[in-house]
Motif scaffolding. Structure first.
Motif, PDB file in Angstrom:
ATOM      1  N   LYS A  60       0.857  -1.184   0.000  1.00 20.97           N
ATOM      2  CA  LYS A  60       0.000   0.000   0.000  1.00 20.97           C
ATOM      3  C   LYS A  60       0.890   1.231   0.000  1.00 20.97           C
ATOM      4  O   LYS A  60       1.261   1.732   1.050  1.00 20.97           O
ATOM      5  CB  LYS A  60      -0.921  -0.004   1.209  1.00 20.97           C
ATOM      6  N   LEU A  61       1.242   1.678  -1.184  1.00 22.92           N
ATOM      7  CA  LEU A  61       1.992   2.924  -1.340  1.00 22.92           C
ATOM      8  C   LEU A  61       1.216   3.768  -2.320  1.00 22.92           C
ATOM      9  O   LEU A  61       1.060   3.419  -3.466  1.00 22.92           O
ATOM     10  CB  LEU A  61       3.379   2.663  -1.917  1.00 22.92           C
ATOM     11  N   ASP A  62       0.677   4.838  -1.866  1.00 19.12           N
ATOM     12  CA  ASP A  62      -0.014   5.735  -2.785  1.00 19.12           C
ATOM     13  C   ASP A  62       0.383   7.179  -2.513  1.00 19.12           C
ATOM     14  O   ASP A  62       0.852   7.872  -3.383  1.00 19.12           O
ATOM     15  CB  ASP A  62      -1.529   5.538  -2.744  1.00 19.12           C
ATOM     16  N   LYS A  63       0.247   7.601  -1.278  1.00 14.71           N
ATOM     17  CA  LYS A  63       0.594   8.983  -0.943  1.00 14.71           C
ATOM     18  C   LYS A  63       2.073   9.263  -1.175  1.00 14.71           C
ATOM     19  O   LYS A  63       2.444  10.321  -1.663  1.00 14.71           O
ATOM     20  CB  LYS A  63       0.213   9.280   0.499  1.00 14.71           C
ATOM     21  N   GLU A  64       2.949   8.275  -0.852  1.00 16.17           N
ATOM     22  CA  GLU A  64       4.380   8.468  -1.049  1.00 16.17           C
ATOM     23  C   GLU A  64       4.728   8.653  -2.524  1.00 16.17           C
ATOM     24  O   GLU A  64       5.675   9.344  -2.869  1.00 16.17           O
ATOM     25  CB  GLU A  64       5.179   7.263  -0.515  1.00 16.17           C
ATOM     26  N   LEU A  65       3.952   8.009  -3.400  1.00 14.64           N
ATOM     27  CA  LEU A  65       4.229   8.068  -4.836  1.00 14.64           C
ATOM     28  C   LEU A  65       3.334   9.055  -5.572  1.00 14.64           C
ATOM     29  O   LEU A  65       3.480   9.247  -6.776  1.00 14.64           O
ATOM     30  CB  LEU A  65       4.051   6.672  -5.454  1.00 14.64           C
ATOM     31  N   GLY A  66       2.391   9.661  -4.874  1.00 13.95           N
ATOM     32  CA  GLY A  66       1.496  10.628  -5.499  1.00 13.95           C
ATOM     33  C   GLY A  66       0.502   9.994  -6.456  1.00 13.95           C
ATOM     34  O   GLY A  66       0.157  10.594  -7.472  1.00 13.95           O
TER      35      GLY A  66
END
Length: 173
Positions: A60-66
């Motif tokens: 779950k990486l979304d905010k870190e990658l925009g």
């Protein structure tokens, strides 16, 4: 997720052993029921290890990658270096025996990892890079890869190279 920055070769020459280890060495990739990821500014690559044991794991990486989800603008390569397990992509299950691989194209929203045996878990090595095009997901059976035989025993450099995500195997960015 850890972040590693690019370094100029002249700067690296001046670093102590401790500084080199801090800046380049990733010591923990595989830990039961954890996802360990490292982002490197070299090619904007994310690599790491996923070791599901007692529980199913997801990235779950979304905010870190925009982005809205991890593979919105990335593709993913997976190699299972542990015991048998399963990768679930948007609800479709892929059985992964030891040393099997999986190419996952851009746009896959839900990526989950599961082991068949909690006492002998799968260990998924993952590598993700930015993608400009969507290619289909491909299961890569280790038995179907023709290894490249390189080096010589006389120079202690004899080895087999298994090319998982390669134009001879599947399309990718």
């Amino acid at each position: 997720m850890e972040t590693r920055y690019a370094h100029h070769p002249e700067d690296v020459k001046k670093q102590t052993t401790e500084e080199l280890r801090k800046n380049f060495l990733v010591e923990t990739l595989f830990e039961a029921d954890h996802v360990h990821l490292t982002y490197t500014h070299n090619d904007r690559m994310i690599f790491g290890g996923v070791t599901p044991s007692q529980e199913e794991l997801t990235i779950k990486l979304d905010k870190e990658l925009g982005v809205s989800y991890f593979l919105e603008r990335r593709e993913l390569g997976i190699i299972n270096i542990g015991a048998d397990g399963t990768v679930i992509l948007d609800g479709v299950e892929y059985e992964m025996k030891g040393r099997d691989g999986l190419y996952v194209g851009r746009g896959t929203k839900d990526v989950k990892f599961r082991s068949n045996d909690a006492n002998n878990p799968a260990k998924f090595y993952i590598n993700s890079t930015p993608a400009h095009h969507t290619y289909p997901t491909v299961k890569i059976d280790i038995k179907k890869i023709d290894p490249l035989h390189k080096g010589e025993q006389g120079t202690l450099n004899e080895r087999n190279i298994y090319q998982y995500i390669h134009p001879n195997v599947c399309e990718s960015c």
